[in-house]
Design a protein around this motif. Structure first.
Motif, short mmCIF file in Angstrom:
data_model
loop_
_atom_site.label_atom_id
_atom_site.label_comp_id
_atom_site.label_asym_id
_atom_site.label_seq_id
_atom_site.Cartn_x
_atom_site.Cartn_y
_atom_site.Cartn_z
N LEU A 183 -36.07 17.89 -37.90
CA LEU A 183 -34.69 18.61 -37.41
C LEU A 183 -35.31 19.67 -36.34
O LEU A 183 -36.08 20.23 -36.38
CB LEU A 183 -34.00 19.49 -38.47
CG LEU A 183 -33.67 18.40 -39.84
CD1 LEU A 183 -32.72 19.33 -40.61
CD2 LEU A 183 -32.80 17.49 -39.34
N PRO A 184 -34.68 19.72 -35.15
CA PRO A 184 -34.81 20.70 -34.27
C PRO A 184 -34.45 21.74 -34.49
O PRO A 184 -33.66 22.27 -35.25
CB PRO A 184 -34.02 20.10 -32.71
CG PRO A 184 -32.67 19.41 -33.57
CD PRO A 184 -33.35 18.77 -35.05
N VAL A 185 -35.44 22.94 -33.85
CA VAL A 185 -34.94 24.36 -34.05
C VAL A 185 -34.84 25.07 -32.83
O VAL A 185 -35.32 24.19 -31.63
CB VAL A 185 -36.20 25.16 -34.61
CG1 VAL A 185 -36.58 24.32 -36.17
CG2 VAL A 185 -37.58 24.98 -34.00
N SER A 186 -34.48 26.14 -32.59
CA SER A 186 -34.13 26.75 -31.29
C SER A 186 -34.56 28.41 -31.34
O SER A 186 -34.54 29.08 -32.19
CB SER A 186 -32.92 26.66 -31.11
OG SER A 186 -31.83 27.16 -31.83
N LEU A 187 -35.13 28.63 -30.12
CA LEU A 187 -35.56 29.96 -30.01
C LEU A 187 -34.29 31.02 -29.64
O LEU A 187 -33.34 30.51 -28.92
CB LEU A 187 -36.28 30.24 -28.87
CG LEU A 187 -36.76 31.56 -28.44
CD1 LEU A 187 -38.04 32.23 -29.43
CD2 LEU A 187 -37.58 31.58 -27.00
N VAL A 188 -33.95 31.88 -30.22
CA VAL A 188 -32.94 32.91 -29.89
C VAL A 188 -33.46 34.28 -29.46
O VAL A 188 -34.36 34.94 -30.06
CB VAL A 188 -32.03 33.37 -31.17
CG1 VAL A 188 -31.02 34.24 -30.81
CG2 VAL A 188 -31.53 32.23 -31.87
N ALA A 189 -33.49 34.28 -28.12
CA ALA A 189 -34.04 35.37 -27.36
C ALA A 189 -33.23 36.77 -27.34
O ALA A 189 -31.98 36.72 -27.14
CB ALA A 189 -34.44 35.14 -25.87
N ARG A 190 -33.73 37.91 -27.99
CA ARG A 190 -33.03 39.00 -28.16
C ARG A 190 -33.78 40.18 -27.59
O ARG A 190 -34.50 39.93 -26.72
CB ARG A 190 -32.58 39.45 -29.48
CG ARG A 190 -31.74 38.01 -30.40
CD ARG A 190 -31.18 38.42 -31.64
NE ARG A 190 -30.24 37.77 -32.24
CZ ARG A 190 -30.60 36.85 -33.09
NH1 ARG A 190 -31.85 36.88 -33.77
NH2 ARG A 190 -29.71 35.97 -33.69
N ALA A 191 -33.32 41.39 -28.17
CA ALA A 191 -33.96 42.54 -27.26
C ALA A 191 -35.28 42.98 -27.56
O ALA A 191 -35.97 44.13 -26.91
CB ALA A 191 -32.90 43.69 -27.30
N SER A 192 -36.09 42.29 -28.49
CA SER A 192 -37.20 42.72 -29.07
C SER A 192 -38.51 42.22 -27.93
O SER A 192 -39.52 42.53 -28.37
CB SER A 192 -37.67 42.30 -30.25
OG SER A 192 -37.82 40.91 -30.39
N THR A 193 -38.10 41.45 -26.91
CA THR A 193 -39.26 40.99 -26.14
C THR A 193 -38.71 41.18 -24.61
O THR A 193 -37.55 41.27 -24.20
CB THR A 193 -39.34 39.62 -26.16
OG1 THR A 193 -38.06 38.88 -26.15
CG2 THR A 193 -39.97 39.04 -27.48
N ALA A 194 -39.68 41.72 -23.91
CA ALA A 194 -39.78 41.92 -22.24
C ALA A 194 -41.13 41.86 -21.81
O ALA A 194 -41.96 41.40 -22.42
CB ALA A 194 -39.20 43.46 -22.32
N PRO A 195 -41.08 41.59 -20.34
CA PRO A 195 -42.38 41.69 -19.94
C PRO A 195 -43.25 42.89 -20.46
O PRO A 195 -42.97 43.96 -20.79
CB PRO A 195 -41.97 41.98 -18.23
CG PRO A 195 -40.69 41.45 -18.35
CD PRO A 195 -40.05 41.83 -19.44
N PRO A 196 -44.48 42.53 -20.45
CA PRO A 196 -45.51 43.52 -20.82
C PRO A 196 -45.39 44.85 -19.72
O PRO A 196 -45.35 44.78 -18.72
CB PRO A 196 -46.99 42.92 -21.05
CG PRO A 196 -46.84 42.00 -19.68
CD PRO A 196 -45.53 41.58 -20.08
N PRO A 197 -45.96 46.00 -20.43
CA PRO A 197 -46.03 47.13 -19.31
C PRO A 197 -47.18 46.81 -18.24
O PRO A 197 -48.14 46.15 -18.61
CB PRO A 197 -46.31 48.50 -20.42
CG PRO A 197 -46.99 47.66 -21.39
CD PRO A 197 -46.46 46.43 -21.56
#
Length: 333
Positions: A317-331
């Motif tokens: 069965l396929p799975v999917s990424l849910v992008a939320r606020a805990s990821t961003a470009p590195p400093p």
């Protein structure tokens, strides 16, 4: 009162009897739209329809009961697997008994005086093959969920899996696209095929990047301690923490706060599973959504097929990424 038939359900839902059979037999995916499947289930529920199992020549035992073995009752994922299995089972006049076997490594003890006398079959979710040997010894048909399809030691009649490797690839693609090159993998300390797959997929995707690995039990406080130790090692600090599940990710967030670091401004964090916890933490977690109810449903459908002397198709069965606020470009470096 006349017992409703599949023809009655078909008429109420505005579909063919063949469509009713596909939906209530758990074989509708790819053949019937989700909206139509839901309409058929609703019509069956309203009419109180139950399939005539004898007419379908199911090789049933005496109980119309299946056992679902899971590693833990405290994890929301397995509650959702149970819901999917139990809903389909109920449509076929079956019941499902839920039974935990610690950490999925077993051994899973026979919870009855004789499983062979009390059950018609077993579904094992995220369990090691060797953990269900005692139940398999009862001569019951076994369906394995989220387990190694190449491991034949369980004697499973069918496997239903999630595309875990692709889920981890989606995580790493997301983080690499954001610009991350230094990673901490907060890995599960439980020996399990599903976590081995996550580790292998991550290592393959991040080949050439700097990756540190720390292991933890599935506990927020233990995960916080493991992450804190890894994050305070000498050398460049990771800019992203990739966690094997959302519980470990919550622990990683606690560790970062203790160090005075901000998520995601200083360090990004990802989880896996998309539990309710993923949106309870702040910031909300970027994670991989697993169709837990569907894998339970497909597992039950596979067991019913085995009991009908049919050969169920293996499923991934396929799975999917849910992008939320805990990821961003590195400093900036």
């Amino acid at each position: 009162m006349t017992r409703p038939t599949s023809r009655d359900v078909a008429g109420a839902a505005g579909v063919s009897q063949a469509t009713v059979s596909l939906v209530l037999g758990g074989k509708w995916q790819g053949r019937v739209s989700p909206a139509t499947a839901e309409r058929v289930r609703a019509a069956a529920g309203t009419l109180g329809y139950r399939p005539n199992l004898a007419a379908r020549n199911l090789r049933l035992g005496r109980t119309r009961t299946a056992l679902l073995v899971v590693p833990a009752l405290t994890n929301e994922f397995f509650a959702r697997v149970y819901t999917g299995a139990a809903d389909l089972a109920a449509a076929h006049g079956f019941g499902v008994v839920l039974y935990p076997s610690p950490d999925g490594v077993g051994p899973a003890r026979d919870p009855f005086a004789s499983a062979g006398a009390a059950l018609d079959g077993v579904i094992a979710s995220s369990m090691a093959a060797g953990a269900v040997g005692e139940l398999r010894g009862a001569g019951l048909p076994l369906v394995m969920l989220d387990s190694d399809p190449a491991d034949t030691s369980s004697g499973a009649a069918a496997h239903v899996n999630l595309d875990i490797a692709d889920g981890m690839r989606q995580v790493t693609d997301h983080l690499l696209a954001l610009g991350h090159r230094r990673f901490l993998h907060l890995a599960s300390g439980v020996p399990s095929w599903t976590f081995d797959v996550r580790a292998a997929a991550l290592a393959d995707a991040l080949r050439g990047a700097h990756v540190t690995t720390a292991r933890s039990a599935h506990d927020v406080h233990e995960a916080s301690r493991a992450a804190l130790t890894a994050l305070t090692l000498s050398g460049p600090r990771p800019t992203a923490v990739v966690c094997d599940d959302d519980i470990l990710a919550a622990g990683a967030c606690k560790a970062l706060r203790r160090l005075g670091l901000r998520v995601p401004d200083d360090v990004s964090v990802t989880g896996f599973d998309d539990l309710a916890l993923a949106t309870a933490v702040e910031p909300e977690l970027t994670t991989v959504r697993l169709p837990a109810e569907r894998i339970g449903e497909r597992g039950m459908a596979a067991l019913l097929a085995v009991l009908a002397d049919e050969r169920p198709d293996p499923a991934v069965l396929p799975v999917s990424l849910v992008a939320r606020a805990s990821t961003a470009p590195p400093p900036p470096s």
